[in-house]
Design a protein around this motif. Structure first.
Motif, PDB file in Angstrom:
ATOM      1  N   ALA A  52     -49.926  27.862 -18.240  1.00  0.00           N
ATOM      2  CA  ALA A  52     -49.804  26.669 -17.012  1.00  0.00           C
ATOM      3  C   ALA A  52     -49.427  25.270 -17.400  1.00  0.00           C
ATOM      4  N   ILE A  53     -49.286  24.980 -18.755  1.00  0.00           N
ATOM      5  CA  ILE A  53     -49.081  23.815 -19.316  1.00  0.00           C
ATOM      6  C   ILE A  53     -47.713  23.781 -20.218  1.00  0.00           C
ATOM      7  N   LYS A  54     -46.818  23.070 -20.198  1.00  0.00           N
ATOM      8  CA  LYS A  54     -45.717  22.758 -21.066  1.00  0.00           C
ATOM      9  C   LYS A  54     -45.436  21.565 -21.385  1.00  0.00           C
ATOM     10  N   PRO A  55     -45.275  21.118 -22.529  1.00  0.00           N
ATOM     11  CA  PRO A  55     -45.752  21.643 -23.968  1.00  0.00           C
ATOM     12  C   PRO A  55     -47.384  21.678 -23.836  1.00  0.00           C
ATOM     13  N   VAL A  56     -47.987  22.638 -24.589  1.00  0.00           N
ATOM     14  CA  VAL A  56     -49.252  22.906 -24.841  1.00  0.00           C
ATOM     15  C   VAL A  56     -49.527  22.791 -26.428  1.00  0.00           C
ATOM     16  N   HIS A  57     -50.839  22.220 -26.731  1.00  0.00           N
ATOM     17  CA  HIS A  57     -50.950  22.466 -28.329  1.00  0.00           C
ATOM     18  C   HIS A  57     -50.071  21.788 -29.226  1.00  0.00           C
ATOM     19  N   THR A  58     -49.555  20.553 -28.812  1.00  0.00           N
ATOM     20  CA  THR A  58     -48.584  19.844 -29.551  1.00  0.00           C
ATOM     21  C   THR A  58     -49.624  19.218 -30.684  1.00  0.00           C
ATOM     22  N   MET A  59     -49.063  18.677 -31.572  1.00  0.00           N
ATOM     23  CA  MET A  59     -49.164  17.834 -32.580  1.00  0.00           C
ATOM     24  C   MET A  59     -49.837  16.535 -32.021  1.00  0.00           C
ATOM     25  N   PHE A  60     -49.693  15.955 -30.814  1.00  0.00           N
ATOM     26  CA  PHE A  60     -49.936  14.847 -30.377  1.00  0.00           C
ATOM     27  C   PHE A  60     -51.070  14.952 -29.291  1.00  0.00           C
ATOM     28  N   ASP A  61     -51.612  16.073 -29.113  1.00  0.00           N
ATOM     29  CA  ASP A  61     -52.704  16.067 -27.916  1.00  0.00           C
ATOM     30  C   ASP A  61     -53.951  16.733 -28.504  1.00  0.00           C
ATOM     31  N   GLY A  62     -54.951  16.835 -27.856  1.00  0.00           N
ATOM     32  CA  GLY A  62     -56.144  17.257 -28.308  1.00  0.00           C
ATOM     33  C   GLY A  62     -56.585  18.369 -27.122  1.00  0.00           C
ATOM     34  N   ASP A  63     -55.759  19.192 -26.736  1.00  0.00           N
ATOM     35  CA  ASP A  63     -56.352  20.296 -25.784  1.00  0.00           C
ATOM     36  C   ASP A  63     -57.524  21.050 -26.197  1.00  0.00           C
ATOM     37  N   THR A  64     -58.391  21.121 -25.533  1.00  0.00           N
ATOM     38  CA  THR A  64     -59.728  21.637 -25.665  1.00  0.00           C
ATOM     39  C   THR A  64     -60.217  22.408 -24.390  1.00  0.00           C
ATOM     40  N   LEU A  65     -61.037  23.540 -24.959  1.00  0.00           N
ATOM     41  CA  LEU A  65     -61.937  24.199 -24.038  1.00  0.00           C
ATOM     42  C   LEU A  65     -63.466  24.549 -24.511  1.00  0.00           C
ATOM     43  N   PHE A  66     -64.003  24.225 -23.626  1.00  0.00           N
ATOM     44  CA  PHE A  66     -65.597  24.519 -24.029  1.00  0.00           C
ATOM     45  C   PHE A  66     -66.033  25.802 -23.274  1.00  0.00           C
ATOM     46  N   THR A  67     -66.743  26.495 -23.745  1.00  0.00           N
ATOM     47  CA  THR A  67     -67.405  27.578 -22.895  1.00  0.00           C
ATOM     48  C   THR A  67     -68.949  27.369 -22.942  1.00  0.00           C
ATOM     49  N   LEU A  68     -69.609  27.567 -21.543  1.00  0.00           N
ATOM     50  CA  LEU A  68     -70.959  27.238 -21.260  1.00  0.00           C
ATOM     51  C   LEU A  68     -71.443  28.460 -20.806  1.00  0.00           C
ATOM     52  N   ALA A  69     -72.848  29.150 -21.317  1.00  0.00           N
ATOM     53  CA  ALA A  69     -73.260  30.176 -20.850  1.00  0.00           C
ATOM     54  C   ALA A  69     -74.828  29.820 -20.496  1.00  0.00           C
ATOM     55  N   THR A  70     -75.120  30.075 -18.962  1.00  0.00           N
ATOM     56  CA  THR A  70     -76.506  29.709 -18.749  1.00  0.00           C
ATOM     57  C   THR A  70     -77.366  30.672 -19.076  1.00  0.00           C
ATOM     58  N   CYS A  71     -76.947  31.926 -19.390  1.00  0.00           N
ATOM     59  CA  CYS A  71     -77.936  33.075 -19.990  1.00  0.00           C
ATOM     60  C   CYS A  71     -78.726  33.477 -18.638  1.00  0.00           C
ATOM     61  N   ALA A  72     -78.458  33.443 -17.431  1.00  0.00           N
ATOM     62  CA  ALA A  72     -79.128  33.707 -16.168  1.00  0.00           C
ATOM     63  C   ALA A  72     -79.043  35.228 -16.164  1.00  0.00           C
ATOM     64  N   ARG A  73     -78.049  35.919 -16.579  1.00  0.00           N
ATOM     65  CA  ARG A  73     -77.938  37.274 -16.471  1.00  0.00           C
ATOM     66  C   ARG A  73     -78.021  37.817 -17.668  1.00  0.00           C
ATOM     67  N   PRO A  74     -78.566  39.158 -17.971  1.00  0.00           N
ATOM     68  CA  PRO A  74     -78.389  39.748 -19.331  1.00  0.00           C
ATOM     69  C   PRO A  74     -77.151  39.768 -19.749  1.00  0.00           C
ATOM     70  N   ALA A  75     -77.145  40.257 -21.129  1.00  0.00           N
ATOM     71  CA  ALA A  75     -76.022  40.182 -22.083  1.00  0.00           C
ATOM     72  C   ALA A  75     -75.215  41.604 -21.503  1.00  0.00           C
ATOM     73  N   ARG A  76     -73.969  41.344 -21.753  1.00  0.00           N
ATOM     74  CA  ARG A  76     -73.130  42.533 -21.382  1.00  0.00           C
ATOM     75  C   ARG A  76     -72.867  43.346 -22.485  1.00  0.00           C
ATOM     76  N   ASP A  77     -72.331  44.523 -22.335  1.00  0.00           N
ATOM     77  CA  ASP A  77     -71.847  45.455 -23.302  1.00  0.00           C
ATOM     78  C   ASP A  77     -70.533  45.056 -23.711  1.00  0.00           C
ATOM     79  N   VAL A  78     -69.924  45.810 -24.806  1.00  0.00           N
ATOM     80  CA  VAL A  78     -68.834  45.434 -25.135  1.00  0.00           C
ATOM     81  C   VAL A  78     -67.700  45.515 -24.241  1.00  0.00           C
ATOM     82  N   PHE A  79     -67.832  46.286 -23.203  1.00  0.00           N
ATOM     83  CA  PHE A  79     -66.815  46.547 -22.116  1.00  0.00           C
ATOM     84  C   PHE A  79     -66.806  45.459 -21.181  1.00  0.00           C
TER      85      PHE A  79
END
Length: 110
Positions: free
Chosen positions: A37-64
């Motif tokens: 969705a973004i061009k340019p992305v992940h250049t030497m001049f930016d700090g593109d970052t994603l965080f993942t948060l899990a509330t753990c309200a549902r049980p853990a999933r199997d590998v699939f």
């Protein structure tokens, strides 16, 4: 020409139970959504970052089930960036003034 300095920060949130390592994997896959969705992305001049948060309200999933979550991660990030771009408004009071996609290409929104 100097590159644009822009950082994109986002959060992927789920109610699934994930380990710290699984959260890191989800964030890594989510970066593929940035790349779609973004061009340019992940250049030497930016700090593109994603965080993942899990509330753990549902049980853990199997590998699939975890693979299904990974498959969705990049899609939801791509869609979120596109929706944000379409919802953004111009900032004429800024220096320099920044024109939104909506104002630059009004016919594209039908």
């Amino acid at each position: 020409m100097r590159p644009a300095l822009a950082t994109t920060i986002g959060v992927i949130a789920t109610d699934a139970t994930l380990t710290k390592a699984q959260c890191q994997k989800v964030s890594g896959i989510g970066h593929d959504g940035f790349a779609r969705a973004i061009k340019p992305v992940h250049t030497m001049f930016d700090g593109d970052t994603l965080f993942t948060l899990a509330t753990c309200a549902r049980p853990a999933r199997d590998v699939f089930g975890f693979q299904e979550l990974l498959s969705a991660a990049d899609d939801v990030v791509t869609r979120a960036v596109a929706r944000a771009m379409l919802a953004a408004t111009s900032t004429p009071g800024s220096t320099p003034p920044l024109r939104s996609y909506r104002d630059a290409f009004p016919s594209a929104l039908g």
